[in-house]
Design a protein around this motif. Structure first.
Motif, mmCIF file in Angstrom:
data_model
loop_
_atom_site.group_PDB
_atom_site.id
_atom_site.type_symbol
_atom_site.label_atom_id
_atom_site.label_comp_id
_atom_site.label_asym_id
_atom_site.label_seq_id
_atom_site.Cartn_x
_atom_site.Cartn_y
_atom_site.Cartn_z
ATOM 1 N N GLY A 94 -39.826 38.553 24.351
ATOM 2 C CA GLY A 94 -39.886 37.234 24.972
ATOM 3 C C GLY A 94 -41.100 36.446 24.510
ATOM 4 O O GLY A 94 -41.896 36.915 23.702
ATOM 5 N N LEU A 95 -41.223 35.253 25.034
ATOM 6 C CA LEU A 95 -42.288 34.322 24.664
ATOM 7 C C LEU A 95 -43.262 34.184 25.818
ATOM 8 O O LEU A 95 -42.879 33.742 26.901
ATOM 9 N N PRO A 96 -44.542 34.544 25.619
ATOM 10 C CA PRO A 96 -45.525 34.409 26.695
ATOM 11 C C PRO A 96 -45.735 32.939 27.080
ATOM 12 O O PRO A 96 -45.762 32.056 26.221
ATOM 13 N N LEU A 97 -45.879 32.705 28.383
ATOM 14 C CA LEU A 97 -46.146 31.369 28.920
ATOM 15 C C LEU A 97 -47.407 31.454 29.777
ATOM 16 O O LEU A 97 -47.334 31.775 30.965
ATOM 17 N N PRO A 98 -48.579 31.191 29.197
ATOM 18 C CA PRO A 98 -49.817 31.240 29.984
ATOM 19 C C PRO A 98 -49.825 30.144 31.055
ATOM 20 O O PRO A 98 -49.365 29.025 30.819
ATOM 21 N N ALA A 99 -50.347 30.464 32.213
ATOM 22 C CA ALA A 99 -50.376 29.540 33.354
ATOM 23 C C ALA A 99 -51.010 28.205 32.975
ATOM 24 O O ALA A 99 -52.105 28.165 32.413
ATOM 25 N N GLY A 100 -50.288 27.115 33.274
ATOM 26 C CA GLY A 100 -50.816 25.771 33.097
ATOM 27 C C GLY A 100 -50.885 25.281 31.664
ATOM 28 O O GLY A 100 -51.261 24.139 31.429
ATOM 29 N N GLN A 101 -50.521 26.097 30.697
ATOM 30 C CA GLN A 101 -50.576 25.679 29.294
ATOM 31 C C GLN A 101 -49.185 25.258 28.816
ATOM 32 O O GLN A 101 -48.189 25.901 29.130
ATOM 33 N N THR A 102 -49.149 24.190 28.045
ATOM 34 C CA THR A 102 -47.896 23.719 27.478
ATOM 35 C C THR A 102 -47.553 24.567 26.263
ATOM 36 O O THR A 102 -48.383 24.760 25.383
ATOM 37 N N VAL A 103 -46.343 25.101 26.248
ATOM 38 C CA VAL A 103 -45.857 25.900 25.128
ATOM 39 C C VAL A 103 -44.696 25.135 24.520
ATOM 40 O O VAL A 103 -43.684 24.887 25.185
ATOM 41 N N GLU A 104 -44.856 24.749 23.259
ATOM 42 C CA GLU A 104 -43.858 23.922 22.588
ATOM 43 C C GLU A 104 -43.001 24.777 21.657
ATOM 44 O O GLU A 104 -43.530 25.483 20.801
ATOM 45 N N LEU A 105 -41.702 24.723 21.826
ATOM 46 C CA LEU A 105 -40.753 25.320 20.891
ATOM 47 C C LEU A 105 -40.351 24.193 19.965
ATOM 48 O O LEU A 105 -39.853 23.153 20.428
ATOM 49 N N LYS A 106 -40.597 24.370 18.642
ATOM 50 C CA LYS A 106 -40.457 23.259 17.710
ATOM 51 C C LYS A 106 -40.037 23.754 16.332
ATOM 52 O O LYS A 106 -40.161 24.952 16.032
ATOM 53 N N PRO A 107 -39.549 22.842 15.482
ATOM 54 C CA PRO A 107 -39.189 23.229 14.120
ATOM 55 C C PRO A 107 -40.395 23.852 13.413
ATOM 56 O O PRO A 107 -41.521 23.369 13.548
ATOM 57 N N GLY A 108 -40.153 24.930 12.690
ATOM 58 C CA GLY A 108 -41.226 25.601 11.958
ATOM 59 C C GLY A 108 -42.074 26.521 12.814
ATOM 60 O O GLY A 108 -43.006 27.150 12.321
ATOM 61 N N GLY A 109 -41.763 26.627 14.100
ATOM 62 C CA GLY A 109 -42.520 27.483 15.007
ATOM 63 C C GLY A 109 -41.567 28.272 15.885
ATOM 64 O O GLY A 109 -40.460 28.619 15.474
ATOM 65 N N ASN A 110 -41.988 28.559 17.091
ATOM 66 C CA ASN A 110 -41.097 29.224 18.044
ATOM 67 C C ASN A 110 -39.957 28.270 18.391
ATOM 68 O O ASN A 110 -40.166 27.063 18.501
ATOM 69 N N HIS A 111 -38.752 28.815 18.542
ATOM 70 C CA HIS A 111 -37.582 27.987 18.827
ATOM 71 C C HIS A 111 -36.476 28.862 19.401
ATOM 72 O O HIS A 111 -36.588 30.079 19.433
ATOM 73 N N ILE A 112 -35.410 28.225 19.830
ATOM 74 C CA ILE A 112 -34.221 28.918 20.317
ATOM 75 C C ILE A 112 -33.158 28.822 19.225
ATOM 76 O O ILE A 112 -32.924 27.738 18.678
ATOM 77 N N MET A 113 -32.535 29.955 18.903
ATOM 78 C CA MET A 113 -31.417 29.962 17.961
ATOM 79 C C MET A 113 -30.131 30.190 18.736
ATOM 80 O O MET A 113 -30.041 31.129 19.529
ATOM 81 N N LEU A 114 -29.172 29.313 18.523
ATOM 82 C CA LEU A 114 -27.830 29.512 19.072
ATOM 83 C C LEU A 114 -26.965 30.065 17.941
ATOM 84 O O LEU A 114 -26.905 29.471 16.852
ATOM 85 N N LEU A 115 -26.318 31.191 18.194
ATOM 86 C CA LEU A 115 -25.505 31.879 17.190
ATOM 87 C C LEU A 115 -24.057 31.938 17.674
ATOM 88 O O LEU A 115 -23.814 32.046 18.875
ATOM 89 N N ALA A 116 -23.122 31.893 16.743
ATOM 90 C CA ALA A 116 -21.692 31.905 17.065
ATOM 91 C C ALA A 116 -21.337 30.740 17.993
ATOM 92 O O ALA A 116 -20.668 30.904 19.018
#
Length: 158
Positions: A94-116
């Motif tokens: 999984g992806l850590p989410l530190p308290a109060g910090q914005t975590v951006e999923l973006k192109p070229g970085g962490n992201h969600i892949m939808l398959l099938a």
């Protein structure tokens, strides 16, 4: 007797209010805010796409999984350079989410892949996503389908 009854009722009301406030504070501590959810259109003949969003957790948490009714599988991925090539890997823990910090999923970085993906996605569609966290309640999101914003260089924003 009416004075005693008034005192008892007042005490009960105060207790109920303070318990309600504690429950609300507990809920706030266990929430994750989601914004800017966007999935790319699927290229012709492809059944995979990337989705991006911003997460802010009120308390330390972890995005442990994602699901969508329009995809056979959804995974949280990271992109990183390996041997001078950009590689994607599933974040199995999984992806850590530190308290109060914005975590951006973006192109070229962490992201969600939808398959099938079951149907082609085109600009203007929406994609239902269910985000599951280690501690917070699941969050349902309707992600817009479109292209990520471009930077001045003409590349997708990172």
């Amino acid at each position: 007797m009416s004075r005693a009854l008034t005192i008892v009722l007042a005490s009960l009301a105060l207790t109920a209010c303070s318990q309600g406030e504690a429950a609300r504070q507990g809920d706030a501590a266990g929430t994750v805010q989601v914004s800017g959810a966007l999935c790319r259109p699927t290229p012709v003949g492809r059944q995979t796409t990337g989705c991006y969003l911003t997460l802010t957790a009120a308390a330390d948490d972890r995005l442990v999984s994602v699901s969508s009714s329009i995809a056979g599988r959804a995974q949280v991925h990271e992109s990183r350079m390996e041997s001078n090539m950009m590689m994607m890997h599933e974040l199995k823990e999984g992806l850590p989410l530190p308290a109060g910090q914005t975590v951006e999923l973006k192109p070229g970085g962490n992201h969600i892949m939808l398959l099938a993906v079951t149907e082609p996605l085109k600009a203007g569609d929406t994609v239902p996503l269910t985000l599951t966290f280690a501690s917070a309640a699941p969050v349902e999101v309707a992600a817009a389908v479109g292209q990520p914003a471009l930077t001045d260089s003409g590349h997708a924003a990172h």
